[in-house]
Motif scaffolding. Structure first.
Motif, PDB file in Angstrom:
ATOM      1  N   VAL B 225     -10.529  16.564 -22.838  1.00  7.76           N
ATOM      2  CA  VAL B 225      -9.174  16.324 -23.316  1.00  7.76           C
ATOM      3  C   VAL B 225      -8.419  15.536 -22.248  1.00  7.76           C
ATOM      4  O   VAL B 225      -7.270  15.167 -22.404  1.00  7.76           O
ATOM      5  N   GLY B 226      -9.088  15.262 -21.173  1.00 11.31           N
ATOM      6  CA  GLY B 226      -8.466  14.527 -20.070  1.00 11.31           C
ATOM      7  C   GLY B 226      -7.970  15.539 -19.079  1.00 11.31           C
ATOM      8  O   GLY B 226      -7.933  16.730 -19.370  1.00 11.31           O
ATOM      9  N   GLY B 227      -7.561  15.104 -17.898  1.00  6.59           N
ATOM     10  CA  GLY B 227      -7.078  16.060 -16.907  1.00  6.59           C
ATOM     11  C   GLY B 227      -5.733  16.605 -17.315  1.00  6.59           C
ATOM     12  O   GLY B 227      -4.893  16.911 -16.491  1.00  6.59           O
ATOM     13  N   ARG B 284      -0.440  25.541 -20.090  1.00  4.98           N
ATOM     14  CA  ARG B 284      -1.801  26.105 -20.078  1.00  4.98           C
ATOM     15  C   ARG B 284      -2.804  24.962 -20.039  1.00  4.98           C
ATOM     16  O   ARG B 284      -2.504  23.831 -20.440  1.00  4.98           O
ATOM     17  N   THR B 285      -4.028  25.294 -19.584  1.00  2.00           N
ATOM     18  CA  THR B 285      -5.072  24.272 -19.605  1.00  2.00           C
ATOM     19  C   THR B 285      -5.580  24.180 -21.027  1.00  2.00           C
ATOM     20  O   THR B 285      -5.489  25.140 -21.789  1.00  2.00           O
ATOM     21  N   PRO B 286      -6.096  23.039 -21.444  1.00  2.89           N
ATOM     22  CA  PRO B 286      -6.511  22.882 -22.830  1.00  2.89           C
ATOM     23  C   PRO B 286      -7.612  23.864 -23.202  1.00  2.89           C
ATOM     24  O   PRO B 286      -8.478  24.190 -22.386  1.00  2.89           O
ATOM     25  N   THR B 287      -7.547  24.335 -24.430  1.00  2.00           N
ATOM     26  CA  THR B 287      -8.581  25.243 -24.918  1.00  2.00           C
ATOM     27  C   THR B 287      -9.635  24.426 -25.646  1.00  2.00           C
ATOM     28  O   THR B 287      -9.486  23.225 -25.865  1.00  2.00           O
ATOM     29  N   LEU B 288     -10.676  25.134 -26.048  1.00  4.73           N
ATOM     30  CA  LEU B 288     -11.724  24.486 -26.822  1.00  4.73           C
ATOM     31  C   LEU B 288     -11.144  23.951 -28.135  1.00  4.73           C
ATOM     32  O   LEU B 288     -11.550  22.908 -28.630  1.00  4.73           O
ATOM     33  N   GLU B 289     -10.182  24.699 -28.656  1.00  4.34           N
ATOM     34  CA  GLU B 289      -9.548  24.278 -29.897  1.00  4.34           C
ATOM     35  C   GLU B 289      -8.881  22.908 -29.726  1.00  4.34           C
ATOM     36  O   GLU B 289      -8.994  22.033 -30.580  1.00  4.34           O
ATOM     37  N   ASP B 290      -8.194  22.737 -28.577  1.00  2.00           N
ATOM     38  CA  ASP B 290      -7.564  21.443 -28.304  1.00  2.00           C
ATOM     39  C   ASP B 290      -8.624  20.354 -28.286  1.00  2.00           C
ATOM     40  O   ASP B 290      -8.449  19.283 -28.870  1.00  2.00           O
ATOM     41  N   ALA B 291      -9.717  20.656 -27.596  1.00  2.00           N
ATOM     42  CA  ALA B 291     -10.798  19.667 -27.477  1.00  2.00           C
ATOM     43  C   ALA B 291     -11.355  19.340 -28.859  1.00  2.00           C
ATOM     44  O   ALA B 291     -11.550  18.172 -29.211  1.00  2.00           O
ATOM     45  N   PHE B 292     -11.562  20.378 -29.633  1.00  2.00           N
ATOM     46  CA  PHE B 292     -12.114  20.235 -30.975  1.00  2.00           C
ATOM     47  C   PHE B 292     -11.216  19.334 -31.831  1.00  2.00           C
ATOM     48  O   PHE B 292     -11.667  18.350 -32.413  1.00  2.00           O
ATOM     49  N   LEU B 293      -9.931  19.652 -31.847  1.00  2.00           N
ATOM     50  CA  LEU B 293      -9.000  18.885 -32.677  1.00  2.00           C
ATOM     51  C   LEU B 293      -8.911  17.446 -32.204  1.00  2.00           C
ATOM     52  O   LEU B 293      -8.896  16.513 -32.996  1.00  2.00           O
TER      53      LEU B 293
END
Ligand code: ATP
Ligand code: MG
Lengths: 238, 300
Positions: B225-227, B284-293
Motif C-alpha cells: 500500500v506504500g509506506g 494506523r498502519t494499513p491492514t490487509l483489507e486496505d491492501a486488498f481493496l
C-alpha cells in the motif's frame, strides 16, 4: 465395498420419507383395491397382478428421489468430494432401491401363501432381476437435473401409471388390441408380469426364458444410460 | 514435490467465464490463503482441485496426482470442507463420519479410533449418537471438519470454513487449523475474513474475476500500500470532508497518506473552518483489507 456404504446411507436416509411410502406402497395398493373391488376375477390373476405392481412401484420409488434430495439437502458436494466414482454412487443407489423392492415383494408373496397358492419358484429370480431393472429405470426419472423431489416424483408418476395399464396387469397382453400389444412390448413390466402369470399357473404370452433375456437387456440398457446421464446431471445439482 | 500445482486453469459456465487462466503453486506444510470478492472464482478453483468438476483447460496436481487423469488417487489424499454443504441430517454424527471413512476405504478399527479422537478434540463427542438435524450451525461445521479430517489427509481444502459462525466456534476452528498445519500438513483456505487470513496464512493469493491478481505473504501485501499510514477520523454530525484521498467508510473517513503530520493539520484546519467537531482521530498502519481493496482498485 464402497457402494454398500452408499446403499446403507440411502436406506437410513430415504426408506421412510413420506413420498417414498406414499408413491411406493400406498398409492399402488389403493389402485389395486379399486381395480379388484366389485369384480369377479380369478384369484391367481389378481395375485400375479399384485406382485407385479408391488415389485414395480416399490423398486421405482427409492432410486429417483435420491439425487434431487441430495442436491436439495446439499449433501451432494460432500459425497462427490469423496474418492468414489459416479458408477459407485449409482450402484449404491440401485442396491438400496432394489432391496426396498425385494422387501416389499414379500408382502404379496406371503399373502399368496396364506391364500393357499404355491407359485412356481421361478418367480424368485424374476423378482431379483426385475427389482434391479426397475431400480435402473427409476434412476432415469432423476436424470433431469432438478433439486425438487416433487418434480421427479411427478415425472416418475407420469411414466409409471400409464405403464401398468399396458403391461398385462389388469388386462392380459393376449387380450389387448394390436396397438396395445405393440405398446406393451416397450414396457419392461410386461415381461415380469408374464413370468408372474406363469408362476401362478396362467399361460404366459412369451416363453419364460425370453422374458428373462429381455428383462436383462432392459436392465443393461437402463444401467448404462443412467450412469451416463447422471455423470452430467449430478454436477448440475451442485 | 509441490503439494498443489495449478497451471492455467480455465472454466466457463455458459456465458460466465469463471476462471480465466489461474496458476499457482502451494508448498508442502504451507497455509495458503485464497482471497477474493464474491464470484471471483474461489469455489470453482477449489472444486477443480478437489476433483469435483473438470477444468475446460489447464492442468492441476494435488499430492503429485493429476486431478483429471488420476481423480480417485488425488481425492484419496485430500480432505475437503466444501463451501455450502451439509452432513446427512437423518444420520447421527457418528454415522456420518463412518460413512465418509468407508468411502475413503478406511479399515473399520482405524476409522473408529480416529473418529473418537476427532469428536473429542472438536467437543462434539457427547452428541455423537444424536441426529445431525438438531445440531447448531457451529456444531455442524465442526462435524464437517471431523469428516474432512477422518482420513488424516496430507492436504486440506477449506472453503470459507468460518463464515457465518459465532466468534467462539470460528476461533476454535482456526485454532484447529493451525494445529493441523503444525503437523506439516498443507492447508488451502479460502476466506472473506481478512483478519483470519492475515493471522493464519503463510502466503495469500488474491483472485478477482477469474484471474490471480497477486500472490505474496501478508506482510509484503500490506507494505504494497506504500509506506503510507491510514488516518481515521470521525466527526460529530454530518460533514463532507473534502481533502485529497479521503474516503468515507461507514461513519468515518479514512485517508491514506505518506505525510501524516500534514494530513492531520489539514483535517484539523478543515474542522475549525467548518466548525465541525472531531469525535476521534486515529492513525494506523494499513491492514490487509486496505491492501486488498487497493489491489482490486488498481485492477479496475
Ligand atoms: N455451477 C455453476 N453454474 C453457473 N455458473 C456458475 C457455477 N458455479 C459458479 N458459477 C459462476 O462462476 C463465477 C465464480 O463463482 P465461484 O463460486 O467460484 O465464486 P467464489 O469466489 O467462490 O464466490 P463466493 O465468495 O461468493 O463464494 C460466478 O460468477 C458464478 O456465478
Ligand atoms: Mg465460494
Amino acid at each position: 465395498m464402497k457402494c454398500l456404504a452408499i446403499a446403507k446411507k440411502d436406506i437410513m436416509m430415504y426408506y421412510l420419507k413420506g413420498p417414498v411410502v406414499i408413491f411406493g406402497i400406498l398409492l399402488p395398493l389403493f389402485l389395486f383395491l379399486a381395480f379388484w373391488i366389485g369384480r369377479d376375477l380369478p384369484l391367481n390373476f389378481l395375485m400375479a397382478g399384485l406382485i407385479s405392481m408391488t415389485v414395480f412401484f416399490a423398486s421405482t420409488s427409492v432410486s429417483p428421489v435420491i439425487a434431487p434430495w441430495e442436491g436439495q439437502m446439499r449433501t451432494l458436494e460432500r459425497l462427490l468430494a469423496c474418492p468414489v466414482s459416479t458408477s459407485t454412487i449409482i450402484f449404491g443407489d440401485i442396491i438400496a432401491s432394489l432391496s426396498f423392492g425385494i422387501c416389499m415383494s414379500f408382502i404379496p408373496l406371503l399373502l399368496a401363501f396364506c391364500l393357499g397358492f404355491t407359485p412356481n419358484p421361478v418367480i424368485i429370480p424374476a423378482i431379483l432381476l426385475a427389482t434391479f431393472c426397475f431400480s435402473c429405470l427409476g434412476l432415469l426419472f432423476s436424470a433431469y437435473p432438478t433439486n425438487l423431489p416433487s418434480t421427479v416424483m411427478m415425472i416418475s408418476s407420469l411414466v409409471r401409471f400409464p405403464l401398468i395399464f399396458v403391461s398385462g396387469i389388469f388386462i392380459p397382453v393376449q387380450e389387448l388390441p394390436a396397438w396395445g400389444k405393440v405398446v406393451s412390448m416397450i414396457s419392461p413390466l410386461t415381461y415380469f408380469t408374464d413370468i408372474a402369470r406363469d408362476s401362478f399357473g396362467m399361460s404366459p404370452f412369451l416363453p419364460i426364458y425370453l422374458d428373462f433375456i429381455i428383462l436383462a437387456g432392459f436392465s443393461i440398457g437402463f444401467l448404462v444410460l443412467a450412469i451416463k446421464l447422471h455423470e452430467h446431471a449430478l454436477l448440475r445439482r451442485l | 514435490m509441490m503439494a498443489i500445482e495449478a497451471e492455467d486453469l480455465k472454466k466457463r459456465f455458459g456465458d460466465v467465464e469463471a476462471l480465466k487462466g489461474v496458476s499457482f503453486k502451494v508448498k508442502r506444510g504451507e497455509i495458503f490463503g485464497f482471497l477474493g470478492p464474491n464470484g471471483a472464482g474461489k469455489t470453482t478453483t477449489v472444486r477443480i482441485l478437489t476433483g469435483i468438476i473438470k477444468p475446460d483447460f489447464g492442468k492441476a496436481r494435488v499430492n503429485g496426482y493429476d486431478v483429471v487423469e488420476e481423480t480417485l488417487k488425488a481425492k484419496e489424499s485430500i480432505g475437503v470442507l466444501p463451501e455450502v454443504s451439509n452432513a446427512y441430517p437423518d444420520l447421527t454424527a457418528w454415522q456420518n463420519i463412518m460413512l465418509i471413512a468407508s468411502l475413503y476405504g478406511m479399515r473399520k478399527r482405524d476409522a473408529e479410533a480416529r473418529a473418537n479422537e476427532l469428536l473429542k478434540e472438536f467437543g462434539i463427542y457427547e452428541r455423537k449418537d444424536a441426529k445431525v438435524r438438531g445440531f447448531s450451525k457451529g456444531m455442524k461445521q465442526r462435524l464437517m471438519l471431523c469428516m474432512a479430517l477422518i482420513s488424516d489427509p496430507e492436504i486440506l481444502f477449506l472453503d470459507e470454513p468460518t463464515s457465518g459462525l459465532d466468534v467462539q466456534s470460528a476461533r476454535m476452528i482456526r485454532e484447529k487449523i493451525l494445529e493441523i498445519a503444525n503437523e506439516r500438513k498443507t492447508v488451502f483456505l479460502t476466506s472473506h475474513n481478512m483478519d483470519e487470513v492475515n493471522m493464519m496464512c503463510d502466503r495469500i493469493a488474491i483472485i478477482n474475476r477469474g484471474k490471480i491478481v497477486t500472490i505474496d505473504t501478508p506482510e509484503r501485501l500490506k507494505s504494497r500500500v506504500g509506506g503510507s499510514v491510514a488516518i481515521e477520523v470521525s466527526f460529530g454530525g454530518k460533514v463532507e470532508l473534502n481533502i485529497e484521498n479521503a474516503e468515507k467508510v461507514g461513519d468515518k473517513y479514512v485517508i491514506y497518506t505518506t505525510d501524516p503530520y500534514k494530513t492531520i493539520c489539514e483535517v484539523v484546519d478543515f474542522a475549525r473552518k467548518s466548525s465541525a467537531e472531531i469525535v476521534s482521530i486515529n492513525t494506523r498502519t494499513p491492514t490487509l483489507e486496505d491492501a486488498f481493496l487497493k489491489l482490486l482498485e488498481a485492477e479496475g
